[in-house]
Design an enzyme around this catalytic site. Sequence first.
Site, PDB file in Angstrom:
ATOM      1  N   GLY A  79     -17.369  10.440  -3.618  1.00  0.00           N
ATOM      2  CA  GLY A  79     -17.027  11.675  -2.916  1.00  0.00           C
ATOM      3  C   GLY A  79     -18.148  12.157  -2.022  1.00  0.00           C
ATOM      4  O   GLY A  79     -18.227  11.766  -0.870  1.00  0.00           O
ATOM      5  N   SER A 179     -18.672   3.934  -3.499  1.00  0.00           N
ATOM      6  CA  SER A 179     -18.797   4.959  -2.476  1.00  0.00           C
ATOM      7  C   SER A 179     -20.004   5.854  -2.739  1.00  0.00           C
ATOM      8  O   SER A 179     -21.118   5.361  -2.881  1.00  0.00           O
ATOM      9  CB  SER A 179     -17.486   5.764  -2.402  1.00  0.00           C
ATOM     10  OG  SER A 179     -17.457   6.551  -1.235  1.00  0.00           O
ATOM     11  N   ASP A 390     -13.997  -2.364   5.174  1.00  0.00           N
ATOM     12  CA  ASP A 390     -14.191  -0.937   4.903  1.00  0.00           C
ATOM     13  C   ASP A 390     -14.925  -0.296   6.073  1.00  0.00           C
ATOM     14  O   ASP A 390     -16.035  -0.697   6.406  1.00  0.00           O
ATOM     15  CB  ASP A 390     -15.005  -0.767   3.623  1.00  0.00           C
ATOM     16  CG  ASP A 390     -15.407   0.683   3.361  1.00  0.00           C
ATOM     17  OD1 ASP A 390     -14.691   1.589   3.829  1.00  0.00           O
ATOM     18  OD2 ASP A 390     -16.426   0.890   2.680  1.00  0.00           O
ATOM     19  N   HIS A 444     -12.385  -0.179   1.105  1.00  0.00           N
ATOM     20  CA  HIS A 444     -13.397   0.598   0.397  1.00  0.00           C
ATOM     21  C   HIS A 444     -13.264   0.494  -1.117  1.00  0.00           C
ATOM     22  O   HIS A 444     -14.260   0.400  -1.835  1.00  0.00           O
ATOM     23  CB  HIS A 444     -13.260   2.064   0.830  1.00  0.00           C
ATOM     24  CG  HIS A 444     -14.381   2.951   0.440  1.00  0.00           C
ATOM     25  ND1 HIS A 444     -15.663   2.775   0.892  1.00  0.00           N
ATOM     26  CD2 HIS A 444     -14.426   4.051  -0.354  1.00  0.00           C
ATOM     27  CE1 HIS A 444     -16.443   3.723   0.411  1.00  0.00           C
ATOM     28  NE2 HIS A 444     -15.720   4.511  -0.366  1.00  0.00           N
TER      29      HIS A 444
END
Length: 467
Positions: A79, A179, A390, A444
């Site tokens: 995030g 991420s 990605d 991703h």
Amino acid sequence: MGLSSLSILLLALVASPALGAIPEHLIQSLPGWKGALPSKQYSGYIKLDQTSGKNLHYWLVESENDPMNDPIVLWLNGGPGCSSLDGYLNEQGPLHFNRTSADNLTLPDLIYNPYTWAKIANVMFLESPAGVGFSYSDNPKDYIIDDNQTALDNYHFLVNFFNSYPEFKNHEFFVAGESYAGIYVPTLVNTIRLMNEKVPANQVINLKGFMVGNGCVGNLVGGCGHQTGIKIHIDFYHGHALFPDELYDEIMKTCGDFSKLDEACSDKINEMSMMIGKVNIYDIYSPCFSNLQSVSRASNPIKDHLVSYLEDPSRYYGPDGCIDDHVESKYLDNEAVRKAIHVKSKAEIGGWRICDQQKLHYMANTGSLLPIYPTLIKTYRTMIFNGDVDGCVPFIGNEQWTSGLGFGVKEGWRPWMVDDQVAGYVTKYDTNDFQFVTVKGSGHMVPQYRPKQALAMFQRFLSNQPL
């Protein structure tokens, strides 16, 4: 990252006695799934300490193979502010949605994921920090948080988890994530490393290694860096034929080394974003879906993403313009589901969001993890992997920083195989078999886009077998 003696004292005070699995957290059944679950699953809250109001939600899936001997793996989505239940429900969890069965009146059916990582490991999905998903705090000030505090909170969680589940304490333990968990994972690993040197023997966490997929390495370096990230993204988009040579040359001439992102440079980057159009930034070759709960259909995910670099790198967020979490939110906001997984009601903590950018005020304050990576690599088995289509955290940046650490190359860039087909490419370094891996054709979320290849990669990593 230093740790205060106060933190150590606090952990000693709050560590609970060995109790065995928390029986009230055992999931008996799940709406949308008929029959027994593929393996035992536990879900509920673990309170961090007696002075904090933080309660972190976890979902533990026991291995379908040999739960009392297989490794235990912590999975973290990024995030910052995104729920690791995305990993459970869309990536490597055992149960996924039959989306065709969902409508406005009924809950979706759950279907078995044949490529779940729980086939070979005990997998725990943690919603972190407090304010993400079902995790909450009694003190709203706890939703103001940064990278350092998140690492400490996750460490406190693990100490309490292993005291509540002592049967897993001596298992091989691994941390994995993707991420922005490229920040969460190494900072947690480093915290474990430092604390293991200081705590009593019965509090040592048996950490063996970690994996980071499509991950950030800091807000000043790599694909998530304020200036380095802009150049990496532009090179990736241009190399994948998303905008023409003429505009690329203009951007390079106008922006120079990207050390000064002035108005003229920003205008050219915005021109590029508009020319690319509404492309799925998480997989440039897959359709883009609008999240009707958070963005309009006019959203340009690539433009939205690059704005976070141009405006305020300390408030970096991944874009959600191509994420459709309607089914997930509907399922997890159902009170029967919440009761089944032992979490607070919607009336108590609000609706579940796949990525919460409203409640959480997150400060991305890790400039670079490159100074600590050599120590982590020498201490723990380490894999950095990337889906090669990605557009959010392009493989270019992670290839650059992993090769730039200065380790000797044991095996140069070569294909790795699944079912006699090229699954991607691997470079192995001469220090503790450190690896950089690409996954061919994956976006991703590698376990979502290439589940079979992801499971093969995971299995070989856990068993320390070559790709």
